[in-house]
Each structure stands twice: as structure tokens, then as C-alpha cells.
Design an enzyme around this catalytic site. Sequence first.
Site, PDB file in Angstrom:
ATOM      1  N   GLY A 149       9.268   2.704  -5.194  1.00  0.00           N
ATOM      2  CA  GLY A 149       8.360   1.867  -4.416  1.00  0.00           C
ATOM      3  C   GLY A 149       7.171   2.719  -4.034  1.00  0.00           C
ATOM      4  O   GLY A 149       6.656   3.461  -4.861  1.00  0.00           O
ATOM      5  N   GLU A 150       6.804   2.666  -2.791  1.00  0.00           N
ATOM      6  CA  GLU A 150       5.699   3.486  -2.320  1.00  0.00           C
ATOM      7  C   GLU A 150       6.242   4.388  -1.207  1.00  0.00           C
ATOM      8  O   GLU A 150       6.601   3.906  -0.133  1.00  0.00           O
ATOM      9  CB  GLU A 150       4.578   2.563  -1.824  1.00  0.00           C
ATOM     10  CG  GLU A 150       3.214   3.188  -1.856  1.00  0.00           C
ATOM     11  CD  GLU A 150       2.851   3.835  -3.189  1.00  0.00           C
ATOM     12  OE1 GLU A 150       2.994   3.194  -4.248  1.00  0.00           O
ATOM     13  OE2 GLU A 150       2.411   4.999  -3.169  1.00  0.00           O
ATOM     14  N   SER A 151       6.318   5.677  -1.500  1.00  0.00           N
ATOM     15  CA  SER A 151       6.991   6.595  -0.576  1.00  0.00           C
ATOM     16  C   SER A 151       6.322   6.637   0.799  1.00  0.00           C
ATOM     17  O   SER A 151       7.014   6.753   1.818  1.00  0.00           O
ATOM     18  CB  SER A 151       7.058   8.002  -1.175  1.00  0.00           C
ATOM     19  OG  SER A 151       5.773   8.453  -1.529  1.00  0.00           O
ATOM     20  N   CYS A 180      12.548   7.753  -8.187  1.00  0.00           N
ATOM     21  CA  CYS A 180      11.088   7.701  -8.104  1.00  0.00           C
ATOM     22  C   CYS A 180      10.578   7.962  -6.678  1.00  0.00           C
ATOM     23  O   CYS A 180      10.671   9.079  -6.201  1.00  0.00           O
ATOM     24  CB  CYS A 180      10.584   6.381  -8.676  1.00  0.00           C
ATOM     25  SG  CYS A 180       8.885   6.522  -9.242  1.00  0.00           S
ATOM     26  N   ARG A 231       3.367  13.942  -6.615  1.00  0.00           N
ATOM     27  CA  ARG A 231       3.248  12.476  -6.672  1.00  0.00           C
ATOM     28  C   ARG A 231       2.285  12.060  -7.768  1.00  0.00           C
ATOM     29  O   ARG A 231       1.333  12.769  -8.071  1.00  0.00           O
ATOM     30  CB  ARG A 231       2.717  11.932  -5.346  1.00  0.00           C
ATOM     31  CG  ARG A 231       3.671  12.090  -4.189  1.00  0.00           C
ATOM     32  CD  ARG A 231       3.108  11.439  -2.939  1.00  0.00           C
ATOM     33  NE  ARG A 231       2.972   9.992  -3.101  1.00  0.00           N
ATOM     34  CZ  ARG A 231       2.234   9.219  -2.324  1.00  0.00           C
ATOM     35  NH1 ARG A 231       1.556   9.755  -1.337  1.00  0.00           N
ATOM     36  NH2 ARG A 231       2.166   7.924  -2.540  1.00  0.00           N
ATOM     37  N   ILE A 270       7.195   4.890 -13.742  1.00  0.00           N
ATOM     38  CA  ILE A 270       6.109   4.075 -13.198  1.00  0.00           C
ATOM     39  C   ILE A 270       5.384   4.871 -12.118  1.00  0.00           C
ATOM     40  O   ILE A 270       5.955   5.144 -11.063  1.00  0.00           O
ATOM     41  CB  ILE A 270       6.638   2.746 -12.596  1.00  0.00           C
ATOM     42  CG1 ILE A 270       7.404   1.958 -13.660  1.00  0.00           C
ATOM     43  CG2 ILE A 270       5.476   1.917 -12.045  1.00  0.00           C
ATOM     44  CD1 ILE A 270       8.145   0.756 -13.105  1.00  0.00           C
ATOM     45  N   ARG A 271       4.168   5.246 -12.382  1.00  0.00           N
ATOM     46  CA  ARG A 271       3.401   6.101 -11.458  1.00  0.00           C
ATOM     47  C   ARG A 271       4.322   7.153 -10.837  1.00  0.00           C
ATOM     48  O   ARG A 271       4.391   7.331  -9.622  1.00  0.00           O
ATOM     49  CB  ARG A 271       2.698   5.259 -10.381  1.00  0.00           C
ATOM     50  CG  ARG A 271       1.542   4.418 -10.939  1.00  0.00           C
ATOM     51  CD  ARG A 271       0.953   3.494  -9.891  1.00  0.00           C
ATOM     52  NE  ARG A 271       1.929   2.512  -9.425  1.00  0.00           N
ATOM     53  CZ  ARG A 271       2.526   2.547  -8.242  1.00  0.00           C
ATOM     54  NH1 ARG A 271       2.253   3.490  -7.373  1.00  0.00           N
ATOM     55  NH2 ARG A 271       3.401   1.616  -7.921  1.00  0.00           N
ATOM     56  N   HIS A 321      13.177   5.261 -13.384  1.00  0.00           N
ATOM     57  CA  HIS A 321      13.848   4.114 -12.755  1.00  0.00           C
ATOM     58  C   HIS A 321      15.077   3.688 -13.569  1.00  0.00           C
ATOM     59  O   HIS A 321      14.948   2.837 -14.450  1.00  0.00           O
ATOM     60  CB  HIS A 321      12.891   2.918 -12.696  1.00  0.00           C
ATOM     61  CG  HIS A 321      11.808   3.048 -11.696  1.00  0.00           C
ATOM     62  ND1 HIS A 321      11.869   2.455 -10.452  1.00  0.00           N
ATOM     63  CD2 HIS A 321      10.627   3.693 -11.739  1.00  0.00           C
ATOM     64  CE1 HIS A 321      10.766   2.727  -9.783  1.00  0.00           C
ATOM     65  NE2 HIS A 321       9.996   3.474 -10.541  1.00  0.00           N
ATOM     66  N   GLU A 334      17.317   1.778 -12.706  1.00  0.00           N
ATOM     67  CA  GLU A 334      17.677   0.382 -12.377  1.00  0.00           C
ATOM     68  C   GLU A 334      16.854  -0.620 -13.179  1.00  0.00           C
ATOM     69  O   GLU A 334      17.127  -1.809 -13.138  1.00  0.00           O
ATOM     70  CB  GLU A 334      17.512   0.143 -10.865  1.00  0.00           C
ATOM     71  CG  GLU A 334      16.090  -0.079 -10.359  1.00  0.00           C
ATOM     72  CD  GLU A 334      15.229   1.189 -10.301  1.00  0.00           C
ATOM     73  OE1 GLU A 334      15.671   2.248 -10.784  1.00  0.00           O
ATOM     74  OE2 GLU A 334      14.097   1.102  -9.791  1.00  0.00           O
TER      75      GLU A 334
HETATM   76  N1  GLN Z   1       3.722   6.511  -6.835  1.00  0.00           N
HETATM   77  C1  GLN Z   1       4.763   6.194  -5.914  1.00  0.00           C
HETATM   78  C2  GLN Z   1       4.745   7.140  -4.723  1.00  0.00           C
HETATM   79  O1  GLN Z   1       4.061   8.101  -4.737  1.00  0.00           O
HETATM   80  C3  GLN Z   1       6.106   6.259  -6.597  1.00  0.00           C
HETATM   81  C4  GLN Z   1       6.155   5.238  -7.678  1.00  0.00           C
HETATM   82  C5  GLN Z   1       7.473   4.575  -7.867  1.00  0.00           C
HETATM   83  O2  GLN Z   1       8.367   4.692  -7.060  1.00  0.00           O
HETATM   84  N2  GLN Z   1       7.555   3.796  -8.910  1.00  0.00           N
HETATM   85  O3  GLN Z   1       5.405   6.903  -3.772  1.00  0.00           O
END
Ligand code: GLN
Length: 189
Positions: free
Chosen positions: A50-52, A82, A109, A136-137, A172, A174
Site C-alpha cells: 500500500g502506501e507506507s 512491499c 522506497r 509495484i512501485r 506482492h 498475494e
Molecule cells: N511505494 C510504496 C511505499 O513507498 C510501496 C508500494 C507498494 O506497497 N506497492 O510505501
Amino acid sequence: MSIKIGVLAVQGAFIEHINALKKLNVEAVEIRQLSDLTNNEIHGLILPGGESTVMGKLLKELNIFGEMQKLIKDGLPVLGTCAGVILLAKTIANDEKTHLSTMDITVKRNAYGRQLGSFKTLGNFKGIGEIPMTFIRAPYIERVSENVEVLSVVNNQIVAAKQDNMIVTTFHPELTEDLKVHEYFVESI
Ligand code: GLN
């Protein structure tokens, strides 16, 4: 003994982890507030992607942070994927702020830049073999301490590692049909 695993469900890709656990006949509980963590006897915890920064902030705002950090330090098995890796890292190379800060790794990151921001590949995972990996990113793990075991390296970067009760993957697991990483985590419990 039947195993129950908590999945942090405040933001990000938590449903997919819950579905993966269900396929393995493992009970999953959503962790949305402190009482979810304290009233359920969970045997393990998943920190999803997600977004940390958002998840870190919510952990504090929802007052989950302290108890979660304590449980992990006390040995609760945890799988971070992630953004979950970023939550666990003691050092974030390109961010001054750290979160749960329980694992002796340095992560970077959004490490693959814009062009390679998201990609799929097959990679070798120690003890499991070749598995599909979706990034993913994603961060990668720049450095690990001696007490951390490297589980997977892709494109010369560490993408999975283990330290005591903590297993992390920058990809990921999942998001693919393959359940081997979840199986590996459940077996470690
Ligand atoms: N870019 C997100 C972060 O820095 C991590 C990306 C992800 O969990 N898919 O938190």
C-alpha cells in the site's frame, strides 16, 4: 492447532492476503483497531502493500502502533510485503521517517524509478524455488545486517529476507495465484 492470522486492514492490498489465507484454510482477521489486535489471539500478522507513509500514520492515529511493535519485538511471526517491508525496516535510505523499525535492514522506497516502477518476473526464493513475483512501485532491500538471511535476489537486488520472526518480500505474493510464500509463512508459525 488451528492458526489465526491478523492482516493489517487500514489501507492497501489486504483483501488479497485474506483471500490467499482462506485458500490455505487459515483463519484471517482484519486488524483495523487496537482491540482487533488485543482481543484476538493471533498467531501471526501480515503487513500488506500500500502506501507506507499512510499506513504508518494510521497505525499511530488508530493507536495500534505501540502494541503492534511490542508484539513483533516479542516474537509474533510477521510477513511484510512491499510497503509492509518499509514499515518494518530500521532504516529507509530515502526517507528520514521510519515506522515500526524492528528489522535490521535498509530499504529504498520506490527504488526502481519511474520506468521500471512496476514489473513481473520469475525469481528464485530460498527453500521454495522459482515463483512469480509482482513488483509495484516497490522498494528493494539495500543492506541487511549479519543476523538477516537473504531469501531472494532479483536483478542484483535483495527482494526477500528473514530475521527471526520477520519475513519480508518487496514483491506482492498475494497478487499471484501462487500461494507458496503464504504457505512458507504459515509453516514458519
Ligand atoms: N511505494 C510504496 C511505499 O513507498 C510501496 C508500494 C507498494 O506497497 N506497492 O510505501
